[in-house]
Design a protein around this motif. Structure first.
Motif, short mmCIF file in Angstrom:
data_model
loop_
_atom_site.label_atom_id
_atom_site.label_comp_id
_atom_site.label_asym_id
_atom_site.label_seq_id
_atom_site.Cartn_x
_atom_site.Cartn_y
_atom_site.Cartn_z
N ILE A 187 -3.04 -7.34 -8.60
CA ILE A 187 -1.74 -6.54 -8.15
C ILE A 187 -2.48 -5.13 -7.90
CG2 ILE A 187 0.30 -5.64 -8.31
CD1 ILE A 187 1.06 -7.87 -9.90
N ASP A 188 -3.21 -4.68 -8.94
CA ASP A 188 -3.97 -3.28 -8.92
C ASP A 188 -4.95 -3.33 -7.72
OD1 ASP A 188 -2.31 -2.39 -10.91
OD2 ASP A 188 -3.87 -2.50 -12.55
N PHE B 220 -12.09 -9.39 -5.27
CA PHE B 220 -11.65 -9.92 -3.81
C PHE B 220 -11.19 -11.39 -3.72
CE2 PHE B 220 -13.24 -10.09 0.46
CZ PHE B 220 -12.10 -9.59 1.22
N ALA B 221 -12.28 -12.19 -4.27
CA ALA B 221 -12.06 -13.43 -4.24
C ALA B 221 -10.60 -13.89 -4.78
CB ALA B 221 -13.09 -14.37 -4.72
N LEU B 222 -10.35 -13.33 -5.94
CA LEU B 222 -9.01 -13.76 -6.50
C LEU B 222 -7.97 -13.07 -5.92
CD1 LEU B 222 -10.18 -13.25 -10.32
CD2 LEU B 222 -9.49 -15.54 -9.18
N SER B 223 -8.10 -12.13 -5.09
CA SER B 223 -6.79 -11.50 -4.36
C SER B 223 -6.51 -12.19 -3.28
CB SER B 223 -7.24 -10.13 -4.04
OG SER B 223 -7.63 -9.02 -5.31
N LYS B 224 -7.53 -12.75 -2.51
CA LYS B 224 -7.29 -13.71 -1.36
C LYS B 224 -6.61 -14.73 -1.89
CE LYS B 224 -11.62 -13.78 0.34
NZ LYS B 224 -12.71 -13.99 0.98
N GLU B 225 -7.14 -15.43 -2.95
CA GLU B 225 -6.48 -16.51 -3.19
C GLU B 225 -4.66 -16.43 -3.82
OE1 GLU B 225 -5.85 -20.56 -3.90
OE2 GLU B 225 -7.59 -19.71 -3.11
N ASN B 226 -4.65 -15.13 -4.43
CA ASN B 226 -3.36 -15.02 -4.96
C ASN B 226 -2.18 -14.42 -3.89
OD1 ASN B 226 -2.91 -15.02 -8.38
ND2 ASN B 226 -5.10 -14.64 -7.69
N TYR B 227 -2.88 -13.61 -3.13
CA TYR B 227 -2.02 -13.23 -2.00
C TYR B 227 -1.18 -14.20 -1.27
CZ TYR B 227 -0.43 -10.25 1.79
OH TYR B 227 0.50 -9.82 2.84
N LYS B 228 -1.74 -15.35 -1.25
CA LYS B 228 -1.22 -16.40 -0.52
C LYS B 228 0.44 -16.74 -1.17
CE LYS B 228 -5.43 -18.97 0.43
NZ LYS B 228 -6.08 -20.30 -0.01
N LYS B 229 0.18 -16.58 -2.53
CA LYS B 229 1.75 -16.72 -3.18
C LYS B 229 2.85 -15.93 -2.41
CE LYS B 229 -0.62 -17.94 -7.44
NZ LYS B 229 -0.73 -17.48 -8.93
N TYR B 230 2.37 -14.49 -2.47
CA TYR B 230 3.17 -13.74 -2.01
C TYR B 230 3.52 -13.62 -0.55
CZ TYR B 230 5.42 -9.16 -0.73
OH TYR B 230 5.94 -7.96 -0.55
N MET C 217 5.29 -9.44 -6.96
CA MET C 217 3.89 -10.25 -7.42
C MET C 217 3.93 -10.38 -8.64
SD MET C 217 0.94 -8.08 -5.00
CE MET C 217 1.01 -8.25 -3.12
N ALA C 218 4.12 -9.55 -9.46
CA ALA C 218 4.49 -9.93 -10.98
C ALA C 218 5.19 -11.12 -11.33
CB ALA C 218 4.66 -8.63 -11.82
N ALA D 99 0.94 -1.23 0.09
CA ALA D 99 -0.02 0.13 0.07
C ALA D 99 0.94 1.26 -0.27
CB ALA D 99 -0.85 0.12 1.16
N ARG D 100 0.19 2.24 -0.19
CA ARG D 100 1.00 3.61 -0.29
C ARG D 100 1.32 3.90 1.18
NH1 ARG D 100 -3.48 3.73 -3.43
NH2 ARG D 100 -3.03 4.29 -5.78
#
Length: 248
Positions: free
Chosen positions: A209-210, A229-239, A199-200, A120-121
């Motif tokens: 990411i956006d 939101f659902a996809l962000s929760k799933e993808n954040y796990k990788k990071y 992340m990329a 975040a900023r």
């Protein structure tokens, strides 16, 4: 009669309007309503008082003054100067060194951990820490999602994704600036770039990411919010998994 401010050179800029003390008070109140940081508000007020237009920040101040206080469109001469995009992205070694240096001051370290975990900023991270409400923080498996739902102009961020528990702090941007200079830390804006780049590299789609970093246009948010939101929760796990391994 309206109060006229004198610039540092001793001359007023004849192209700029006169204003009163009450205009400045109104300006400050309206800026606060836009969730603009206290440090930025001070800079804007100083630009108006001294009738300065010698920087993009001062031009932004005057453009806001015209729109918010005078209810007018800013004149053509108040246009920000185009700058070349800052493409610098810090290396992982620079990030690790910054975290190690920040550990000397636990409060600064906590800010940098949240910057790195959330992407975040700086102003959003400081806002979350200074106004932290545990009721808005939900555990999602191995990480947390803090409901921020904060908008400043066209910039809107719904959540702060993070790994470490958050503790309420009382910290300003100027304190972070001093720590950056004293400890030779990577400035917060580059932490955000590092997170997006990493992340990329982990294969997280750019639209996710956006969303995580609060860059999704409102037109897309209104149509695809739940899906993003659902996809962000799933993808954040990788990071989150990558970051935990790096910081062990």
């Amino acid at each position: 009669m309206n109060e006229v401010r004198i610039s540092e050179s001793g001359k007023t800029n004849s192209k700029l309007p006169e204003f009163s003390a009450s205009d400045l008070m109104k300006f400050e109140i309206l800026l606060r309503q836009k969730n603009i940081s206290g440090d930025t508000i001070k800079q804007y007020i100083n630009c108006i008082k001294k009738k300065k237009t010698n920087s993009n920040n001062c031009i932004k101040a005057w453009r806001n003054f015209y729109k918010l206080v005078l209810n007018q469109e800013p004149p053509d001469f108040l246009k920000t100067k185009k700058t070349k995009p800052d493409l610098k992205v810090p290396t992982l070694d620079e990030i690790v060194r910054t975290l190690a240096a920040a550990k000397q001051y636990p409060i600064i370290y906590n800010v940098y951990r949240l910057l790195l975990e959330s992407g975040a900023r700086e102003i959003e991270v400081l806002g979350a820490l200074n106004n932290y409400d545990p009721a808005n923080d939900k555990k999602e498996g191995d990480f947390y999602i803090y409901v921020l739902n904060w908008q400043r102009g066209q910039k809107k961020i719904f959540y702060l994704f993070h790994i470490s528990p958050i503790q309420k702090l009382n910290l300003s941007k100027s304190q972070i600036d001093k720590a950056v200079k004293k400890l030779k830390l990577v400035p917060p804006k580059y932490i955000r770039k590092f997170v997006a780049t990493r992340m990329a590299e982990l294969g997280i789609p750019s639209e996710i990411i956006d969303f995580i970093q609060g860059r999704t246009p409102s037109s897309i948010l209104s149509k695809h919010y739940l899906n993003l939101f659902a996809l962000s929760k799933e993808n954040y796990k990788k990071y989150a998994e990558w970051l935990k391994n790096v910081l062990q």
